[in-house]
Write a protein that holds these residues in place. Structure first.
Motif, PDB file in Angstrom:
ATOM      1  N   VAL A  15       0.916  -1.269  -0.172  1.00 55.19           N
ATOM      2  CA  VAL A  15      -0.127   0.094   0.123  1.00 55.19           C
ATOM      3  C   VAL A  15       1.382   0.810   0.438  1.00 55.19           C
ATOM      4  O   VAL A  15       0.861   2.660  -0.915  1.00 55.19           O
ATOM      5  N   PHE A  18       2.044   1.545  -2.985  1.00 58.97           N
ATOM      6  CA  PHE A  18       1.192   2.327  -4.182  1.00 58.97           C
ATOM      7  C   PHE A  18       1.336   3.674  -3.967  1.00 58.97           C
ATOM      8  O   PHE A  18       0.915   4.331  -5.248  1.00 58.97           O
ATOM      9  N   VAL A  19       0.686   4.079  -2.877  1.00 52.65           N
ATOM     10  CA  VAL A  19       0.226   5.359  -2.858  1.00 52.65           C
ATOM     11  C   VAL A  19       1.582   6.349  -3.193  1.00 52.65           C
ATOM     12  O   VAL A  19       0.999   6.976  -3.495  1.00 52.65           O
ATOM     13  N   LEU A  24      -2.269   5.231  -6.498  1.00 49.29           N
ATOM     14  CA  LEU A  24      -3.743   4.709  -5.432  1.00 49.29           C
ATOM     15  C   LEU A  24      -3.026   6.059  -4.415  1.00 49.29           C
ATOM     16  O   LEU A  24      -2.142   6.496  -4.187  1.00 49.29           O
ATOM     17  N   HIS A  28      -7.874   6.177  -1.170  1.00 47.35           N
ATOM     18  CA  HIS A  28      -8.140   4.338  -1.507  1.00 47.35           C
ATOM     19  C   HIS A  28      -7.446   3.949  -0.964  1.00 47.35           C
ATOM     20  O   HIS A  28      -8.096   2.982  -0.589  1.00 47.35           O
ATOM     21  N   ALA A  29      -6.422   4.444  -0.074  1.00 46.87           N
ATOM     22  CA  ALA A  29      -5.396   3.300   0.634  1.00 46.87           C
ATOM     23  C   ALA A  29      -6.513   3.656   1.797  1.00 46.87           C
ATOM     24  O   ALA A  29      -6.704   1.814   2.938  1.00 46.87           O
ATOM     25  N   CYS A  32      -9.404   0.904   1.717  1.00 50.46           N
ATOM     26  CA  CYS A  32      -9.349  -0.463   1.396  1.00 50.46           C
ATOM     27  C   CYS A  32      -8.660  -0.970   2.869  1.00 50.46           C
ATOM     28  O   CYS A  32      -9.381  -2.205   3.196  1.00 50.46           O
TER      29      CYS A  32
END
Length: 64
Positions: A15, A18-19, A24, A28-29, A32
């Motif tokens: 995560v 991705f951030v 992302l 979004h994190a 999730c």
């Protein structure tokens, strides 16, 4: 227990990557993460845990 902690650390790292690198964003994190917490409190949580444990066991049996 060790598999759960390892999975949490691995997923946390993914995560974070991705951030930082992908599309992302922090929103979004958060979604999730909340989805994971709510999923853990449902009746499907034991099935998900068994699935992850089976995958980890299968990976652990691979010999190179």
């Amino acid at each position: 227990m060790a598999i759960s902690i390892s999975a949490v650390v691995l997923l946390g790292i993914l995560v974070f990557i991705f951030v930082k690198k992908s599309g992302l964003n922090a929103g979004h994190a958060i979604v999730c993460t909340l989805f994971g917490f709510f999923l853990a409190s449902t009746s499907i949580a034991p099935s998900v845990n068994r699935f992850v444990a089976n995958i980890a066991e299968m990976i652990g049996q691979i010999r190179f």
